[in-house]
Design an enzyme around this catalytic site. Structure first.
Site, short mmCIF file in Angstrom:
data_model
loop_
_atom_site.label_atom_id
_atom_site.label_comp_id
_atom_site.label_asym_id
_atom_site.label_seq_id
_atom_site.Cartn_x
_atom_site.Cartn_y
_atom_site.Cartn_z
N HIS A 95 0.87 -1.18 0.00
CA HIS A 95 0.00 0.00 0.00
C HIS A 95 0.91 1.24 0.00
CE1 HIS A 95 -2.78 3.12 0.93
NE2 HIS A 95 -2.38 3.27 2.18
N HIS A 97 0.91 5.81 -1.08
CA HIS A 97 0.15 7.01 -1.43
C HIS A 97 0.83 7.66 -2.63
CE1 HIS A 97 -1.65 7.55 2.88
NE2 HIS A 97 -1.82 6.36 2.40
N ASP A 120 0.43 -5.06 -20.54
CA ASP A 120 1.47 -6.04 -20.18
C ASP A 120 1.32 -6.52 -18.74
OD1 ASP A 120 4.26 -4.67 -22.11
OD2 ASP A 120 2.74 -6.16 -22.61
N HIS A 169 -8.35 7.51 -1.01
CA HIS A 169 -7.26 7.02 -0.14
C HIS A 169 -6.01 6.79 -0.97
CE1 HIS A 169 -6.00 4.02 3.26
NE2 HIS A 169 -5.02 4.77 2.87
N TYR A 226 0.45 -15.59 -13.92
CA TYR A 226 -0.92 -15.04 -13.92
C TYR A 226 -1.92 -16.04 -14.46
CZ TYR A 226 0.96 -10.63 -12.45
OH TYR A 226 1.58 -9.65 -11.71
O1 LIG Z 1 -2.94 4.93 4.61
C1 LIG Z 1 -2.37 5.27 5.65
C2 LIG Z 1 -2.77 6.49 6.40
O2 LIG Z 1 -3.82 7.11 5.67
C3 LIG Z 1 -1.23 4.44 6.15
O3 LIG Z 1 -0.83 3.57 5.08
C4 LIG Z 1 -0.01 5.23 6.52
O4 LIG Z 1 0.45 5.85 5.34
C5 LIG Z 1 1.08 4.29 7.03
O5 LIG Z 1 0.62 3.75 8.24
P1 LIG Z 1 1.53 2.69 9.03
O6 LIG Z 1 1.79 1.53 8.11
O7 LIG Z 1 2.83 3.39 9.38
O8 LIG Z 1 0.69 2.32 10.24
#
Ligand SMILES: O=C(CO)[C@@H](O)[C@H](O)COP(=O)(O)O
Length: 228
Positions: A95, A97, A120, A169, A226
């Site tokens: 995950h 941002h 691809d 998000h 895949y």
């Molecule tokens: O999405 C979020 C916050 O919005 C989290 O992903 C933080 O960006 C990182 O959090 P930790 O992994 O440090 O708890």
């Protein structure tokens, strides 16, 4: 599976998020799963990447109980766990941002497939999840973030579209292991940037679906990870 080896793999994968410019400060997280023992190794919460060590990685079971580690597991751990329980073939999750992918998630629009680079790796649009409702946001928010991701894949094979953008998000990607998931995160951010540029130049930009089939099957034919 050797847990220390998995911790080292997850630790290095987390550092790659910084190396590829996908995160700032403590944003984002990477995890991997030992399916044999039902254990997940994940980044500790709120720890700076520059200070993080392999032994800081936290081990949790599939109910989220910490079984090894002194630090708190990532705040996104419940999301990772929901995805591991639903997408049985994945071995790692990321995950971030990252800027362009998060821009599409804030616009609430899935990343359209507009070129062969996209095809691809992802054989169609990278979906954006629906709005979360009040009960989900005020309840088990991180777990419910997993719920809306799983819902977006009701008709999709997560091994053919190894990523999603969570509305308002940011992106989550996955793969056969942590390194594969990081690779898909780097690709997803690049695709988000390319699509933004294409749509800015030509709002009506579109994809020739013949190229999608050609490129995805060429790269992910029956012998590939895949599969079909
Ligand atoms: O999405 C979020 C916050 O919005 C989290 O992903 C933080 O960006 C990182 O959090 P930790 O992994 O440090 O708890």
């Amino acid at each position: 599976m050797d847990l220390n080896k998995l911790k080292e793999e997850v630790f290095k994968a987390n550092l790659e998020l910084v190396q590829y410019g996908l995160v700032l400060f403590t944003w984002g997280n990477v995890s991997a799963i030992d399916r044999e023992n039902g254990l997940v190794v994940i980044k500790p919460s709120g720890v700076s990447y520059s200070e993080m060590k392999s032994e800081d990685m936290v081990v949790v079971d599939l109910d989220g109980n910490v079984v090894e580690g002194k630090l708190r597991p990532s705040s996104d751990t419940p999301t990772h766990l929901e995805l591991y329980k639903s997408f049985k073939e994945i071995g790692g999750i990321v995950h971030t941002h990252s800027t362009y992918a998060t821009g599409w998630s804030q616009a609430g629009i899935g990343i359209p497939i507009l070129g062969t680079t996209h095809a691809d790796y992802f054989n169609g649009q990278i979906p954006c999840t629906r709005d979360m409702n009040e009960a989900e946001v005020k309840g088990a928010y991180e777990k419910e973030t997993g719920t809306v991701i799983i819902e977006a894949f009701k008709e999709l094979n997560p091994m053919h579209v190894p990523g999603v953008i969570v509305k308002n998000h940011g992106p989550f990607t996955w793969g056969k292991n942590a390194n594969d998931a990081v690779h898909n995160s780097v690709v997803l951010e690049e695709l988000a940037k390319m699509a933004f540029i294409a749509k800015t130049i030509q709002p009506n930009a579109s994809m020739n679906s013949l190229l999608t089939d050609k490129h995805f099957s060429r790269k992910h034919g029956k012998d590939s990870y895949y599969g079909q």
